[in-house]
Design a protein around this motif. Structure first.
Motif, PDB file in Angstrom:
ATOM      1  N   VAL A 237      -1.997  -4.783  -6.864  1.00 36.97           N
ATOM      2  CA  VAL A 237      -0.701  -4.285  -6.403  1.00 36.97           C
ATOM      3  C   VAL A 237      -0.602  -2.787  -6.631  1.00 36.97           C
ATOM      4  O   VAL A 237      -0.077  -2.038  -5.797  1.00 36.97           O
ATOM      5  CB  VAL A 237       0.441  -5.033  -7.123  1.00 36.97           C
ATOM      6  N   GLU A 238      -1.116  -2.320  -7.774  1.00 36.22           N
ATOM      7  CA  GLU A 238      -1.097  -0.885  -8.065  1.00 36.22           C
ATOM      8  C   GLU A 238      -1.885  -0.104  -7.028  1.00 36.22           C
ATOM      9  O   GLU A 238      -1.465   0.973  -6.577  1.00 36.22           O
ATOM     10  CB  GLU A 238      -1.665  -0.618  -9.455  1.00 36.22           C
ATOM     11  N   SER A 239      -3.038  -0.636  -6.629  1.00 32.69           N
ATOM     12  CA  SER A 239      -3.853   0.028  -5.616  1.00 32.69           C
ATOM     13  C   SER A 239      -3.157   0.031  -4.262  1.00 32.69           C
ATOM     14  O   SER A 239      -3.261   0.995  -3.501  1.00 32.69           O
ATOM     15  CB  SER A 239      -5.218  -0.663  -5.506  1.00 32.69           C
ATOM     16  N   VAL A 240      -2.458  -1.046  -3.954  1.00 29.87           N
ATOM     17  CA  VAL A 240      -1.704  -1.097  -2.701  1.00 29.87           C
ATOM     18  C   VAL A 240      -0.704   0.050  -2.643  1.00 29.87           C
ATOM     19  O   VAL A 240      -0.602   0.769  -1.638  1.00 29.87           O
ATOM     20  CB  VAL A 240      -0.983  -2.455  -2.559  1.00 29.87           C
ATOM     21  N   ARG A 241       0.043   0.212  -3.737  1.00 33.02           N
ATOM     22  CA  ARG A 241       1.051   1.279  -3.763  1.00 33.02           C
ATOM     23  C   ARG A 241       0.412   2.666  -3.794  1.00 33.02           C
ATOM     24  O   ARG A 241       0.897   3.604  -3.140  1.00 33.02           O
ATOM     25  CB  ARG A 241       1.960   1.102  -4.980  1.00 33.02           C
ATOM     26  N   ARG A 242      -0.673   2.805  -4.537  1.00 36.89           N
ATOM     27  CA  ARG A 242      -1.288   4.122  -4.711  1.00 36.89           C
ATOM     28  C   ARG A 242      -2.096   4.554  -3.495  1.00 36.89           C
ATOM     29  O   ARG A 242      -1.996   5.713  -3.048  1.00 36.89           O
ATOM     30  CB  ARG A 242      -2.193   4.097  -5.953  1.00 36.89           C
ATOM     31  N   ASP A 243      -2.890   3.637  -2.942  1.00 35.93           N
ATOM     32  CA  ASP A 243      -3.858   4.020  -1.918  1.00 35.93           C
ATOM     33  C   ASP A 243      -3.416   3.710  -0.488  1.00 35.93           C
ATOM     34  O   ASP A 243      -3.756   4.448   0.439  1.00 35.93           O
ATOM     35  CB  ASP A 243      -5.197   3.306  -2.179  1.00 35.93           C
ATOM     36  N   LEU A 244      -2.693   2.605  -0.314  1.00 37.83           N
ATOM     37  CA  LEU A 244      -2.351   2.188   1.042  1.00 37.83           C
ATOM     38  C   LEU A 244      -0.971   2.647   1.487  1.00 37.83           C
ATOM     39  O   LEU A 244      -0.777   3.008   2.651  1.00 37.83           O
ATOM     40  CB  LEU A 244      -2.438   0.663   1.162  1.00 37.83           C
TER      41      LEU A 244
END
Length: 296
Positions: A237-244
Motif C-alpha cells: 500500500v505504501e508503494s502504491v501511494r508513493r510510486d503510483l
C-alpha cells in the motif's frame, strides 16, 4: 442476468410490461451465457416457456437473435440499439492515449470507468500481461462501493444521494477485508473526498489492490475515474501511494485539461460514455469474477 426483482413492482400507468420483459430476454445473454436454451431464458427471466418462446422468436425475426433450433444467441445487430447513444460520446477516445502513457510509465494496467446505476463500468482500458485477466474488458461491471474507482465517484455525490445508495447496496463481503457497514463506507467516502483519491486493499478480490482518482469536467463535476490495479503480493500500500499515485494524478490532470478544451462529457448526466476504439462490448448484467493471475 436480468434484474428479476423489478418484475413484481408497481409501475406507472404508461408502463409497458411486455417491453420490459423483452429487454430482459436480451439481457439474459452475457459473457458467461452467450448461448441459452428456451428453458434457460424462461427461468432466468421468470417467464413461462410460451412467453419466452414468443419473445425469442420475435427477436429472431427482427435479426437480434439467432437460433440453431435449440440454442439461442445474440447477433451483432444488437449493437445498433446503443449505437446512436454511444456515438455521441468521446471521453474514452480522449482518455485512451493518456492511459497508454500511464501504463508505459508504471508497468501496470489502467482503466477509465464511469458510474452506471450502482455499478462502475469499464469504458476504456489498457492492460498489461503482468496481472489482470481476460475477463476485465470494456463493458465489465463491478459494484461501485467495493472498488477504488467507484469510491472516488461516489465520494463526490451529494451526501443525501450517498445515503440512499448505501441504504440499497448489497453489502455482503466479497473477501474478509470488504467493508460491510454503511457507516464504515460513509466514513471511507468522506476520507476519499478529502484526500482526492481512493485505495482499496483486497476488498473486491483477495490479492488485488487498487488506487483510483476522479476525473472532473470543465465545470468541476466528477464524471469518471481512472484506476491502477496491482498484485498485493508484489506492491505494498505504501508503494502504491508513493510510486503510483503521483503518476495517476498527473495523468488525470492531463485528461481533465483535455476535457476543459473539448467540453466532452460535461455534467454527471452525461457520465456514461462510449467504449474506446476497440469497439463496443455489450456489458455483462452483473459483476464478472475477477481472476488474478499469480506470476513469480
Amino acid at each position: 442476468m436480468p434484474d428479476r426483482h423489478r418484475f413484481g413492482t408497481a409501475r406507472e400507468p404508461h408502463f409497458v410490461r411486455s417491453f420490459e420483459r423483452g429487454l430482459a430476454v436480451i439481457r439474459a445473454f452475457d459473457a458467461e451465457h452467450p448461448a441459452l436454451t428456451l428453458s434457460e431464458v424462461a427461468r432466468s427471466c421468470e417467464l413461462t416457456r410460451a412467453a419466452a418462446r414468443r419473445f425469442l422468436l420475435t427477436l429472431v425475426d427482427l435479426g437480434y437473435v439467432h437460433t440453431d433450433g435449440r440454442l439461442f444467441r445474440l447477433t451483432p445487430r444488437v449493437l445498433e440499439l446503443g449505437y446512436a447513444y454511444l456515438s455521441t460520446f468521446t471521453l474514452p477516445d480522449l482518455a485512451l492515449p493518456h492511459l497508454e502513457r500511464l501504463v508505459a510509465q508504471v508497468g501496470e494496467s489502467s482503466s477509465l470507468c464511469v458510474l452506471d446505476g450502482d455499478a462502475i463500468v469499464y469504458v476504456a482500458r489498457v492492460p498489461t500481461s503482468r496481472i489482470m485477466t481476460a475477463t476485465i474488458t470494456v463493458g465489465t461491471r463491478f459494484p461501485a462501493h467495493v472498488t477504488s474507482v467507484g469510491r472516488v465517484i461516489l465520494a463526490h455525490l451529494p451526501d443525501e444521494e450517498i445515503d440512499t445508495r448505501l441504504a440499497r447496496a448489497d453489502l455482503r463481503p466479497l473477501t474478509r477485508r470488504t467493508l460491510t457497514s454503511a457507516d464504515q463506507l460513509r466514513t471511507e467516502l468522506r476520507r476519499v473526498r478529502r484526500q482526492g483519491y481512493a485505495v482499496v486493499d483486497q476488498e473486491l478480490e483477495e490479492g488485488l489492490r487498487s488506487v483510483a482518482a476522479p476525473v472532473r469536467d470543465r465545470d468541476g463535476e466528477v464524471v469518471a475515474g481512472v484506476n491502477i490495479p496491482v498484485h498485493a503480493g508484489r506492491t505494498s500500500v505504501e508503494s502504491v501511494r508513493r510510486d503510483l499515485l503521483p503518476q495517476l494524478l498527473a495523468t488525470v490532470a492531463r485528461i481533465e485539461a483535455d476535457l476543459c478544451v473539448t467540453g466532452t462529457a460535461t455534467g454527471r448526466a452525461r457520465a456514461s460514455v462510449a467504449p474506446a476504439p476497440a469497439g463496443p462490448t455489450p456489458p455483462p448484467a452483473g459483476p464478472a469474477p475477477l481472476q488474478v493471475e499469480h506470476q513469480p
